[in-house]
Design a protein around this motif. Structure first.
Motif, PDB file in Angstrom:
ATOM      1  N   LEU A 212       0.831  -1.208   0.000  1.00 61.72           N
ATOM      2  CA  LEU A 212       0.000   0.000   0.000  1.00 61.72           C
ATOM      3  C   LEU A 212       0.865   1.257   0.000  1.00 61.72           C
ATOM      4  O   LEU A 212       0.578   2.227  -0.707  1.00 61.72           O
ATOM      5  CB  LEU A 212      -0.923  -0.004   1.226  1.00 61.72           C
ATOM      6  N   TRP A 242      -6.542  -4.936   0.606  1.00 61.62           N
ATOM      7  CA  TRP A 242      -5.781  -4.717  -0.625  1.00 61.62           C
ATOM      8  C   TRP A 242      -6.614  -4.968  -1.881  1.00 61.62           C
ATOM      9  O   TRP A 242      -6.313  -4.415  -2.951  1.00 61.62           O
ATOM     10  CB  TRP A 242      -4.482  -5.514  -0.643  1.00 61.62           C
ATOM     11  N   SER A 265       0.480  -8.547  -3.828  1.00 63.06           N
ATOM     12  CA  SER A 265      -0.340  -9.070  -2.732  1.00 63.06           C
ATOM     13  C   SER A 265      -0.663 -10.541  -2.928  1.00 63.06           C
ATOM     14  O   SER A 265      -0.673 -11.325  -1.966  1.00 63.06           O
ATOM     15  CB  SER A 265      -1.638  -8.252  -2.610  1.00 63.06           C
TER      16      SER A 265
END
Length: 338
Positions: A212, A242, A265
């Protein structure tokens, strides 16, 4: 003799109930102190070989405060700063109320005064905030007192933990061998929950948070904390943060960053679970994911925030108790133990 025993049991029940009433207002803090003491007690035993128990306990309490309380206040400050920034950015002039009023009147034929309505709403919110200020002060006072109770309790649990454990063993009407097996299994369950559940959640949430930060998601520090908490729940995890972040990047015309965050991710965060969980969980105890899920969700309802940790431990302790009863059933039913 039976009458005396009955009277003694009544006294024990009365004082146990009164003691519970004293503990309940600070129940969350007591559970937190016990959890931290359990984690730090191996370090306490090592330090006692070089310094006195008091100095060792005091040093570990300082470490616990610096490692938990200070970061907690930092997180609260970050969240408060984000909330203040959102409020400051909500400038009434930027809302273009005149254009909205005209559009509403054109579409519906109804004349509205959004400026007055928003002002009245803000006034009402301000009044509600003022009314709740007393409760906020009371909650803040309770938090400060609770943290003080937890710190003092942590100190004495570390300093006198061995004597307390010996006293509990002496009161427990079980053979030493059965007690040894029970505490061994309970210790394995505790470390499995802490290492294979809590530690993995912290690592996963932190790794996801780096993604992030790298892709410029607003308030990334706050969402990292949220992902750590969500990672405590199996089959849910950090995806709930996410995933929308990827959609946010697509919506803001950042397709390259969106794809990069999705790949990072999916691969890195996913692999961290695949590699860490066998190393950490299998090293201590094999807890079924159903035990973790039920323990976490049910624990939150039963124990509040601390139920995230204690819920799976309670179910694991039940399994450990049943295993001990199975292994030592014949010994426990001998006439001398009845």
């Amino acid at each position: 003799m039976n009458l005396s025993k009955g009277f003694l049991f009544v006294l024990v029940g009365i004082f146990a109930y009164l003691s519970l009433l004293l503990v309940l207002p600070f129940f969350q803090y007591v559970l937190g102190a016990i959890l931290v003491a359990y984690v730090l007690y191996p370090a306490q035993e090592r330090l006692e070989r070089r310094v006195s128990p008091r100095i060792a306990s005091l040093a570990l309490v300082v470490v616990a405060v610096a490692g938990f309380v200070v970061p907690l206040f930092v997180i609260v400050a970050v969240v408060a700063s984000d909330a203040r920034r959102l409020i400051e950015n909500a400038d009434p002039e930027s809302l273009r109320t005149a254009e909205l009023e005209q559009a509403i009147e054109t579409q519906t034929g109804v004349s509205v005064d959004l400026t007055t309505t928003l002002a009245d709403s803000a006034q009402g919110v301000g009044g509600a905030v003022l009314e709740q200020s007393t409760q906020w002060v009371s909650a803040l006072t309770h938090t400060v007192v609770g943290l003080g109770v937890a710190i003092f309790l942590l100190y004495y649990l570390l300093k006198d933990g061995s004597e307390l454990f010996a006293w509990i063993r002496e009161l427990t009407p079980l053979p030493d061998e059965a007690q040894d097996d029970f505490y061994r299994e309970l210790d394995a369950v505790m470390w499995a929950v802490l290492a294979g559940h809590v530690l993995i959640a912290i690592i996963q949430g932190s790794i996801a948070g780096l993604g992030l930060f790298a892709t410029g998601i607003p308030n990334a520090a706050f969402w990292t904390v949220v992902m750590i908490i969500l990672s405590l729940i199996p089959l849910v995890g950090s995806f709930l943060v996410w995933g929308p972040a990827v959609l946010f990047l697509f919506a803001t015309d950042e397709p390259f960053l969106a794809v990069a965050l999705f790949a990072y991710s999916t691969v890195v965060v996913g692999l961290s679970d695949d590699y860490l969980r066998p190393i950490l969980v299998d090293r201590y105890a094999d807890l079924n994911p159903a035990v973790i899920i039920l323990g976490v969700l049910g624990g939150v309802y039963a124990f509040g925030v601390m139920g995230l940790f204690y819920g799976p431990v309670v179910l694991g302790a039940l399994i450990a108790t049943l295993n001990v009863m199975r292994d030592h059933y014949n010994q426990l039913t001998e006439p001398g133990l009845q």
